[in-house]
Design an enzyme around this catalytic site. Structure first.
Site, mmCIF file in Angstrom:
data_model
loop_
_atom_site.group_PDB
_atom_site.id
_atom_site.type_symbol
_atom_site.label_atom_id
_atom_site.label_comp_id
_atom_site.label_asym_id
_atom_site.label_seq_id
_atom_site.Cartn_x
_atom_site.Cartn_y
_atom_site.Cartn_z
ATOM 1 N N PRO A 1 0.793 -1.378 -0.029
ATOM 2 C CA PRO A 1 -0.018 -0.042 0.074
ATOM 3 C C PRO A 1 0.935 1.387 0.169
ATOM 4 O O PRO A 1 1.719 1.397 0.981
ATOM 5 C CB PRO A 1 -0.740 0.048 1.281
ATOM 6 C CG PRO A 1 -0.104 -1.227 2.042
ATOM 7 C CD PRO A 1 0.880 -1.961 1.237
ATOM 8 N N ASP B 1 6.065 2.088 1.735
ATOM 9 C CA ASP B 1 5.184 0.895 1.802
ATOM 10 C C ASP B 1 4.608 1.078 3.310
ATOM 11 O O ASP B 1 4.992 1.025 4.666
ATOM 12 C CB ASP B 1 6.088 -0.377 2.015
ATOM 13 C CG ASP B 1 5.046 -1.742 2.242
ATOM 14 O OD1 ASP B 1 4.021 -1.324 2.620
ATOM 15 O OD2 ASP B 1 5.494 -2.640 1.945
ATOM 16 N N HIS B 2 3.290 1.339 3.342
ATOM 17 C CA HIS B 2 2.493 1.867 4.732
ATOM 18 C C HIS B 2 2.369 0.792 5.509
ATOM 19 O O HIS B 2 2.140 1.042 6.790
ATOM 20 C CB HIS B 2 1.272 2.554 4.186
ATOM 21 C CG HIS B 2 0.713 3.450 5.365
ATOM 22 N ND1 HIS B 2 1.401 3.723 6.483
ATOM 23 C CD2 HIS B 2 0.005 4.372 5.166
ATOM 24 C CE1 HIS B 2 0.743 4.668 7.172
ATOM 25 N NE2 HIS B 2 0.028 5.209 6.390
ATOM 26 N N ARG B 3 2.588 -0.600 5.194
ATOM 27 C CA ARG B 3 2.746 -1.528 6.097
ATOM 28 C C ARG B 3 3.709 -1.581 6.997
ATOM 29 O O ARG B 3 3.746 -2.090 8.047
ATOM 30 C CB ARG B 3 2.743 -3.023 5.305
ATOM 31 C CG ARG B 3 1.512 -3.223 4.346
ATOM 32 C CD ARG B 3 1.689 -4.345 3.560
ATOM 33 N NE ARG B 3 2.923 -4.478 2.707
ATOM 34 C CZ ARG B 3 3.228 -5.505 2.105
ATOM 35 N NH1 ARG B 3 2.735 -6.606 2.021
ATOM 36 N NH2 ARG B 3 4.597 -5.396 1.460
ATOM 37 N N VAL C 1 6.122 1.448 7.353
ATOM 38 C CA VAL C 1 6.420 2.756 7.445
ATOM 39 C C VAL C 1 5.335 3.624 7.866
ATOM 40 O O VAL C 1 4.433 3.663 7.000
ATOM 41 C CB VAL C 1 7.313 3.284 6.477
ATOM 42 C CG1 VAL C 1 7.898 5.000 6.866
ATOM 43 C CG2 VAL C 1 8.526 2.674 6.240
#
Length: 542
Positions: free
Chosen positions: A333, A513-515, A517
């Site tokens: 994401p 990568d919002h998973r 960071v």
């Protein structure tokens, strides 16, 4: 004399196939061991394939433009002595010696003869072998008219026609039934029909009328050389490739390009349309039910074919880029953080260092400064220098700082990696980046030079632009996009008052990568990078 077959070797980690872009040798050429014989494009790079033998090129088994799986035979050589086991030896077992006293020819004559093979392999180019398969002809049974008995396409056709004639006269039916010989409009195009008939036949697409109306005359060749991509264009445009006029030749044979096919097809269609306009009467009006759906026709597809659109194979580096982008976008994401650094001091620092760099034959750009600033940010915010391993449900925080630099090439975006950026100085980084970028554009990078990255940089500002939403080079966790350094209006405090002044600024676009960071961490990383760029003396500690 021994014939050795050479297979396409493993040209890179994980590479299963490659496109044979061009041959660097021809049958009869003398080659030395390690001499490049072909250029092969894999899904990672363009590489040269070296010979494993000292010898003479015997036969090419693959045409330019064909996809070849690793391990398939692509070329054979005649060698004077046994080579290594990289190829397959196909030397025939000697025939038993004759006891006939009259058969007392010197042994040297047999040694000078062409070697036979257990499989009865005949020397023929790939195009002749393909034609033989289409016509149901055993190429080993064809008498070759070329040097050393080499079989041409004309030889295959003559053999097929002779087989048909003998079958009708002798009534023999004990062998496999050959496929029908091609009609005049089929020659050179398998079961495709030409837009122009040969020998005056009435072909499709109103070709005879088109020619009579001033359209191009068909060449009517028996043999034409063309890449598979060009033959595909000919099929799509319903053109017999043997009819396409051309002045180009290769190895003494006519060579046709995709542009020539499209030009010929366009001219035919233009002539046919002109004739139809002059001779076709207006159709009678018909009643149309207002509530009825329009009838399905082939007009849309015909218009698309007639438009002359170019068809480009989706493979090699371009296909790899597409798959990688798809995997990254649909797996990680993405969130993109934008900011702008005011880089007056950076511009001055680079200007001060350029003369010293030039004395060392180094072209100093802003990229080394940015790379050093990124390393400073990664050290303070290590999760941007990590990899999420989903299967193991763990995040691997990397201790090396290997930065990938995206380079635009004719084949697509390539990302060579500069290893251990934290251990190198500005001039050393500049020299390495320039070298990698130049070799990337020339397609001379080794696959290993594009592996092992922990963070990537894309400099779209070099072409033009300020902000973007870069796609992460998965399985990395982040990528930084650089806009163009230009003077933009900024607010500065002077004598206790705010004023708007022009100043050089650098737009930054950081995708994460919002998973792994969070947005706050991304902003803090960007602040660290901007601090180093706005105060380049801080880079002395990096």
């Amino acid at each position: 004399m021994t014939v050795k077959e050479f297979k396409l070797p493993d040209v890179g980690e994980g590479v299963a196939e490659g496109e044979l872009v061009s041959w660097l040798v021809a049958p009869g050429d003398r080659v030395a061991e390690d001499q490049p014989v072909a250029e092969v494009e894999t899904d990672k790079a363009l590489v040269e394939v070296p010979s494993s033998y000292d010898g003479t090129v015997e036969e090419l088994f693959v045409e330019e433009g064909e996809m070849v799986p690793v391990g398939d035979v692509i070329i054979s050589f005649r060698v004077d002595e046994d080579g290594d086991d990289a190829g397959t030896e196909v030397e025939a077992e000697p025939e038993p010696a004759s006891t006939d006293e009259s058969a007392s020819e010197p042994a040297t004559e047999a040694a000078d003869a062409e070697p036979d093979t257990p499989s009865g392999r005949t020397f023929a180019p790939p195009s002749a072998r393909r034609l033989a398969r289409e016509l149901g002809v055993d190429v080993a049974a064809v008498d070759g008219s070329g040097p050393g008995g080499r079989v041409s396409e004309a030889d295959v056709r003559a053999h097929a026609e002779g087989a048909d004639g003998s079958a009708s006269s002798d009534g023999a039916d004990d062998g496999p039934e050959p496929r029908p010989s091609p009609t005049p409009t089929d020659v050179g195009s398998g079961d495709r029909k030409s837009a122009v008939s040969k020998r005056g036949a009435n072909g499709p697409a109103g070709s005879s009328t088109a020619t009579a109306a001033g359209g191009p005359e068909p060449a009517g060749r028996e043999t034409t050389l063309a890449t598979p991509a060009t033959r595909k264009v000919a099929r799509e445009r319903d053109v017999d490739i043997d009819d396409v006029p051309t002045d180009e030749t290769r190895d003494g044979e006519a060579f046709v390009t995709a542009d020539a096919v499209n030009a010929y097809a366009d001219a035919l269609e233009s002539a046919a349309a002109s004739t139809a306009t002059e001779t076709t009467p207006e159709p009678e009006p018909t009643d149309v039910d207002a509530g009825a759906e329009p009838a399905a026709t082939d007009a849309a597809s015909a218009d698309a074919t007639a438009s002359g659109d170019e068809t480009v194979p989706y493979r090699g580096v371009r296909r790899t880029i597409g798959k990688q982008m798809e995997r990254s976008k649909f797996t990680a994401p993405h969130v993109t953080h934008h900011d702008t650094a005011e880089v007056d001091a950076l511009v001055e620092a680079r200007a001060d260092l350029k003369p010293t760099a030039a004395e060392r034959d180094v072209k100093l750009t802003y990229m080394p400064f940015v790379m050093k600033a990124i390393v400073a940010g990664l050290k303070q915010h290590p999760y941007l220098n990590s990899e999420l391993r989903e299967d193991e449900e763990e995040i691997v925080v990397k201790k090396e700082y290997n930065l990938g630099i995206a380079v635009a090439t004719d084949a697509g975006l390539m990302v060579p990696v500069v290893d251990n950026v934290d251990e190198k100085g500005l001039f050393e980084l500049a020299d390495e980046v320039n070298d990698l970028a130049a070799r990337a554009r020339e397609r001379k990078l080794k696959p290993a030079e594009m592996q092992g990255g922990t963070f990537s940089i894309t400099n779209f500002g070099a072409i033009g632009g300020e902000y973007a939403t870069p796609i992460i080079n998965y399985p990395e966790t982040a990528i930084l996009g650089l806009g163009a350094i230009e003077e933009r209006p900024v607010v500065r405090e002077r004598d206790g008052a705010s004023e708007v002044v022009p100043a050089p600024t650098l737009p930054l676009s950081l995708s994460i990568d919002h998973r792994v960071v969070d947005g706050a961490v991304a902003a803090e990383f960007a602040n660290t990078v901007m601090e180093r760029l706005e105060n380049p003396l801080l880079l002395l500690n990096e």
